[in-house]
Structure formats: structure tokens, C-alpha cells
Design an enzyme around this catalytic site. Structure first.
Site, PDB file in Angstrom:
ATOM      1  N   ASN A  66     -67.128 -37.057  50.021  1.00  0.00           N
ATOM      2  CA  ASN A  66     -66.348 -36.888  51.249  1.00  0.00           C
ATOM      3  C   ASN A  66     -66.851 -37.851  52.297  1.00  0.00           C
ATOM      4  O   ASN A  66     -67.934 -38.400  52.184  1.00  0.00           O
ATOM      5  CB  ASN A  66     -66.470 -35.448  51.758  1.00  0.00           C
ATOM      6  N   LYS A 108     -77.860 -26.285  57.277  1.00  0.00           N
ATOM      7  CA  LYS A 108     -77.839 -27.530  58.074  1.00  0.00           C
ATOM      8  C   LYS A 108     -76.708 -27.468  59.089  1.00  0.00           C
ATOM      9  O   LYS A 108     -75.621 -26.988  58.783  1.00  0.00           O
ATOM     10  CB  LYS A 108     -77.647 -28.728  57.146  1.00  0.00           C
ATOM     11  N   LYS A 138     -74.784 -29.717  62.539  1.00  0.00           N
ATOM     12  CA  LYS A 138     -74.570 -31.009  63.196  1.00  0.00           C
ATOM     13  C   LYS A 138     -75.177 -31.002  64.586  1.00  0.00           C
ATOM     14  O   LYS A 138     -75.174 -29.971  65.276  1.00  0.00           O
ATOM     15  CB  LYS A 138     -73.071 -31.294  63.291  1.00  0.00           C
ATOM     16  N   ASP A 155     -78.399 -32.756  61.647  1.00  0.00           N
ATOM     17  CA  ASP A 155     -77.810 -34.026  61.203  1.00  0.00           C
ATOM     18  C   ASP A 155     -77.058 -34.674  62.362  1.00  0.00           C
ATOM     19  O   ASP A 155     -76.076 -34.116  62.860  1.00  0.00           O
ATOM     20  CB  ASP A 155     -76.851 -33.738  60.041  1.00  0.00           C
ATOM     21  N   GLU A 205     -81.912 -35.557  60.396  1.00  0.00           N
ATOM     22  CA  GLU A 205     -81.151 -36.463  59.519  1.00  0.00           C
ATOM     23  C   GLU A 205     -80.355 -37.520  60.278  1.00  0.00           C
ATOM     24  O   GLU A 205     -79.734 -37.224  61.297  1.00  0.00           O
ATOM     25  CB  GLU A 205     -80.189 -35.601  58.676  1.00  0.00           C
ATOM     26  N   GLU A 250     -77.303 -41.387  53.087  1.00  0.00           N
ATOM     27  CA  GLU A 250     -75.968 -41.066  52.552  1.00  0.00           C
ATOM     28  C   GLU A 250     -74.997 -42.215  52.743  1.00  0.00           C
ATOM     29  O   GLU A 250     -74.014 -42.317  52.019  1.00  0.00           O
ATOM     30  CB  GLU A 250     -75.421 -39.783  53.193  1.00  0.00           C
ATOM     31  N   ASP A 302     -75.798 -40.909  47.720  1.00  0.00           N
ATOM     32  CA  ASP A 302     -74.695 -40.155  47.086  1.00  0.00           C
ATOM     33  C   ASP A 302     -74.060 -41.075  46.047  1.00  0.00           C
ATOM     34  O   ASP A 302     -73.455 -42.096  46.400  1.00  0.00           O
ATOM     35  CB  ASP A 302     -73.694 -39.756  48.182  1.00  0.00           C
ATOM     36  N   HIS A 354     -76.542 -36.420  49.244  1.00  0.00           N
ATOM     37  CA  HIS A 354     -75.416 -36.025  50.090  1.00  0.00           C
ATOM     38  C   HIS A 354     -74.205 -35.703  49.208  1.00  0.00           C
ATOM     39  O   HIS A 354     -74.092 -36.194  48.089  1.00  0.00           O
ATOM     40  CB  HIS A 354     -75.065 -37.212  50.998  1.00  0.00           C
ATOM     41  N   GLU A 398     -77.198 -31.164  48.177  1.00  0.00           N
ATOM     42  CA  GLU A 398     -76.460 -30.562  49.283  1.00  0.00           C
ATOM     43  C   GLU A 398     -75.403 -29.612  48.724  1.00  0.00           C
ATOM     44  O   GLU A 398     -74.972 -29.740  47.577  1.00  0.00           O
ATOM     45  CB  GLU A 398     -75.784 -31.674  50.104  1.00  0.00           C
TER      46      GLU A 398
HETATM   47  O1  LIG Z   1     -70.300 -34.819  58.251  1.00  0.00           O
HETATM   48  C1  LIG Z   1     -70.430 -35.590  57.289  1.00  0.00           C
HETATM   49  O2  LIG Z   1     -69.918 -36.728  57.248  1.00  0.00           O
HETATM   50  C2  LIG Z   1     -71.221 -35.145  56.102  1.00  0.00           C
HETATM   51  C3  LIG Z   1     -72.668 -35.363  56.273  1.00  0.00           C
HETATM   52  O3  LIG Z   1     -73.161 -36.126  57.061  1.00  0.00           O
HETATM   53  C4  LIG Z   1     -73.580 -34.558  55.454  1.00  0.00           C
HETATM   54  O4  LIG Z   1     -73.108 -33.722  54.690  1.00  0.00           O
HETATM   55  O5  LIG Z   1     -74.785 -34.765  55.562  1.00  0.00           O
HETATM   56 MG   LIG Z   2     -75.344 -36.289  56.822  1.00  0.00          MG
END
Ligand SMILES: O=C([O-])CC(=O)C(=O)O
Ligand SMILES: [Mg+2]
Length: 389
Positions: free
Chosen positions: A53, A181, A183, A212, A238, A264, A291, A321, A340
Site C-alpha cells: 500500500n 503504532k 501516526k 510514525d 519511525e 519502507e 517492503d 512495512h 507489520e
Molecule cells: O501510512 C502509510 O503510508 C503506511 C506506513 O507508513 C506504515 O505502515 O508504516
Molecule cells: Mg511507516
């Protein structure tokens, strides 16, 4: 034995979630089917793949050049005589013919997705789960029977207050995850600290929470966050800065003792080597998140693992990832540190086999030939439509 067709389609994985850099309102993903003339259980073997993704579907690149290179190659040149199977390394070479060095990027996603489908086919032809085939061919024969996984989520969401964030994290713990995890970086530091503290109320301990920033910060902001995060003793911090800014990552390590994670958005073993040479990453505590679906697939991943070994890194420091079953197989078969998981987002691609629960942070893999897509019914329904439709 030959590949008779390679099909691809783009599917939507749009959702209202956002990280510090992008929203996913128009996110897409490529699904690939590699159709062979090998018959198992009365039906042709079909290998499936998808492109993880976050980087959009890559159908145009596949249609423009990659698929034809495989279909136009001499079929005999793509066979692994010794194993009476397709040869993923030869197929990879065909995919990458007439490609210059460098130029990694979306190309690595197109190739990585086809490579996933090829390995699925190879394991199905061999009649084994991919993780077992990998352990037998490339390790001591013993695959890990379960893999440590953490629950990734904690996205920014319109109208989502801290209570909803807490509910989300509580539901991951209820489903057997040990580490979660979330954001950071899309709002002010103060606001993020309130979000982090709300999650810590639920998980109880900083060692159960990773954060992250999705490459959002400049050095000054990355350091300001580092100072503020330090007392929480988090599981990891992260992708603080741009994924290719190795000097930033190295400088940040001077200001943050705790574990950090990145990788990632690196697309090749050369990128990985540069990170390990120049990014100040510490093999005793940091994590690497390459990934395979975004970085030329498993054939390339094996080169990345070799580079790590040469530079003194254990494969156990890799926690890929993407939350997909392909990385789960690589983790179990080639002895990575974990994987993950997206229990809720990016459905039906997120999460693992139906009916195999996460227990104390570990998940087992299904005992069926291939990557295991057939054991994930909603995902398999979508793949099958492409392969058999
Ligand atoms: O939000 C994203 O692009 C996914 C991401 O960084 C992660 O799963 O570490
Ligand atoms: Mg990430």
C-alpha cells in the site's frame, strides 16, 4: 512448463485516513495473476500478488513493458530444471532486461508485485507454503512457526478525537497484539503529545507504542520531537525525515538513544546499502522496514539481506512495512524480526489468514501451498476474479 498469461488490475483501497504526508482518499493498488500451464488438483496453478500500500497501482508500467518481457521470453529459459519449477530469478532477470541501473521508484513496485505472484506460483507448484520452501532452499530448513506482528493504525481521521483513537488501540490489544503504532507529524508537537499520552493510557507502557512520522520532519523538527519523545521510552520512532536524507537520520541518532525505524520507502538493495552506510542506523537497536512489494520483490530482497549481513546486521532487525502475507512468509522462512499488520485499514489486503488469531503478539501461518491468499477469503475472492474470471 510455462507462464501462459499475466493479468493485472487496479483496485481502490481508498479511505478517509491520513498520515503526516498523504491522505488515502484516492489510494489504489495493483493486483496481479500469473497463470501457468501447470495443473494441480485438476486446475492450472495461478500465482497472485499485490503491491502493498501507499504507492498506488502500477498497471501502466506492467502493461507498457514488464508483462510482455516475461511472456515473450523463451519459456525454457524461465524454468528451474533442478527443482522442476519456474525460476523466479530467471523471471526477474527477464523483467529487468533493458533496465538501466538506478531509476528505482515506481518500477520497483511494478516488478515487486509480479515477483510476489511468481513466488506464489512457485510454492504452489512445489505444493508447499512459501515460508517452508524458503526455509528449505535458503536457510537451515527450519521456518519460524509464528511471527511477531504489531498493529499499525492510529491514523488521522476527520472528526476522530482521542477517545476514538483509544478505542482503536484497545481493540488491537483485545485482538492479541502487544505493540501498536500510531501516526504523528500531521499536527503540532503539543497536540501529538496529547494523542500519544491518550494511547499510553490504554497500552500502559511506552515499550508497547511505536510512532510514525512518514518522513514529514526537517532536522530541527525531527530533533524537537526526539527530545519530547525520549521520556516515553517508545518501541520505535519511525521515518522522522525524508527517507533518502541519510544525513538527517544520522544526525538524529545523535539526539535520540531509543530505537528508530525506517526503510519502507527504499526501493533496492543499493538504497538499503546507502542507508546502512550513511544513515547512522544502529544494528543493536534500530529496525529496518524494507517492503519487498515496493522494492523489486523477493529476488531483490535476498540481495538486501546479503547487504545487511555484509554490514553487520542481523536479519532479525528487519520488520517489513506493508502488513501483507508475502512479508509474513519471508519473515517466517528467512528469519526476520517480525512483520507489520493492519488489522483494520487497507482491507481486504490488510491482516492475515482468516481464523488464525494473533496471540501474545505472534501470528501463525496457514499450512496451504503458496503465500496463503486462499486462506483470506475476501482477498482471495478479489484475486480469483482476476485469475479465473
Ligand atoms: O501510512 C502509510 O503510508 C503506511 C506506513 O507508513 C506504515 O505502515 O508504516
Ligand atoms: Mg511507516
Amino acid at each position: 512448463m510455462r507462464i501462459v498469461d499475466i493479468r493485472e488490475k487496479t483496485v481502490s483501497i481508498a479511505s478517509p485516513i491520513a498520515n503526516a504526508y498523504i491522505d488515502f482518499s484516492k489510494m489504489t493498488c495493483s493486483v496481479v495473476a500469473v497463470i501457468t500451464d501447470v495443473i494441480r488438483d485438476g486446475k492450472p496453478v495461478i500465482g497472485y500478488g499485490f503491491n502493498s500500500n501507499g504507492r498506488y497501482g502500477q498497471g501502466a508500467l506492467m502493461r507498457d513493458r514488464f508483462i510482455d518481457r516475461v511472456l515473450e521470453a523463451d519459456p525454457a529459459s524461465l524454468v528451474d530444471e533442478a527443482n522442476d519449477n519456474l525460476d523466479p530469478f530467471a523471471i526477474w532477470k527477464a523483467l529487468m532486461s533493458n533496465e538501466k541501473p538506478g531509476g528505482h521508484g515506481e518500477r520497483s513496485v511494478a516488478v515487486g508485485t509480479i515477483d510476489m505472484a511468481v513466488w506464489d506460483a512457485v510454492a504452489k507448484i512445489a505444493g508447499k507454503p512459501l515460508y517452508r520452501l524458503l526455509a528449505e532452499r535458503y536457510r537451515d530448513g527450519q521456518a519460524d512457526d509464528k511471527v511477531w506482528v504489531y498493529a499499525a493504525g492510529g491514523y488521522y481521521y476527520p472528526g476522530k478525537g482521542n477517545e476514538k483513537l483509544q478505542d482503536e488501540m484497545r481493540s488491537y490489544l483485545d485482538r492479541g497484539y502487544d505493540v501498536v503504532k500510531m501516526k504523528i507529524g500531521a499536527t503540532s508537537l503539543d497536540e501529538d503529545l496529547r494523542r500519544i499520552e491518550a494511547v499510553l493510557e490504554v497500552v500502559g507502557d511506552g515499550r508497547r507504542l511505536a510512532v510514525d512520522a512518514n518522513g514529514r520532519f526537517d532536522l530541527k523538527t525531527a530533533i524537537a520531537y526526539a527530545r519530547a519523545l525520549k521520556p516515553y521510552d517508545l518501541f520505535w520512532y519511525e521515518e522522522a525525515g525524508d527517507p533518502l536524507d541519510y544525513a538527517l537520520q544520522a544526525e538524529l541518532a545523535e539526539h535520540y538513544d531509543g530505537p528508530m525505524a525506517t526503510g519502507e520507502n527504499l526501493f533496492s538493495h543499493q538504497d538499503a546499502r546507502n542507508l546502512l552506510r550513511h544513515g547512522g542506523m544502529r544494528p543493536d537497536r534500530d529496525y529496518l522496514q524494507f517492503d519487498c512489494a515496493l522494492s523489486y520483490g523477493l529476488v531483490e530482497y535476498m540481495k538486501t539481506l546479503e547487504v545487511m549481513e555484509e554490514l553487520g546486521w542481523s536479519s532479525r532487525r528487519v520488520v517489513p512495512h506493508g502488513g501483507h502475507q508475502m512479508s509474513l512468509n519471508i519473515a517466517a522462512g528467512l528469519k526476520l524480526g517480525g512483520n507489520e499488520s493492519y488489522p483494520d485499514v487497507f482491507q481486504p489486503f490488510g491482516g492475515f489468514a482468516d481464523g488464525i488469531a494473533v496471540e501474545n503478539g505472534f501470528v501463525a501461518l496457514p499450512d496451504i501451498p503458496g503465500v496463503g491468499f486462499e486462506a483470506k477469503s475476501k482477498l482471495y475472492a478479489l484475486m480469483r476474479e482476476l485469475g479465473e474470471g
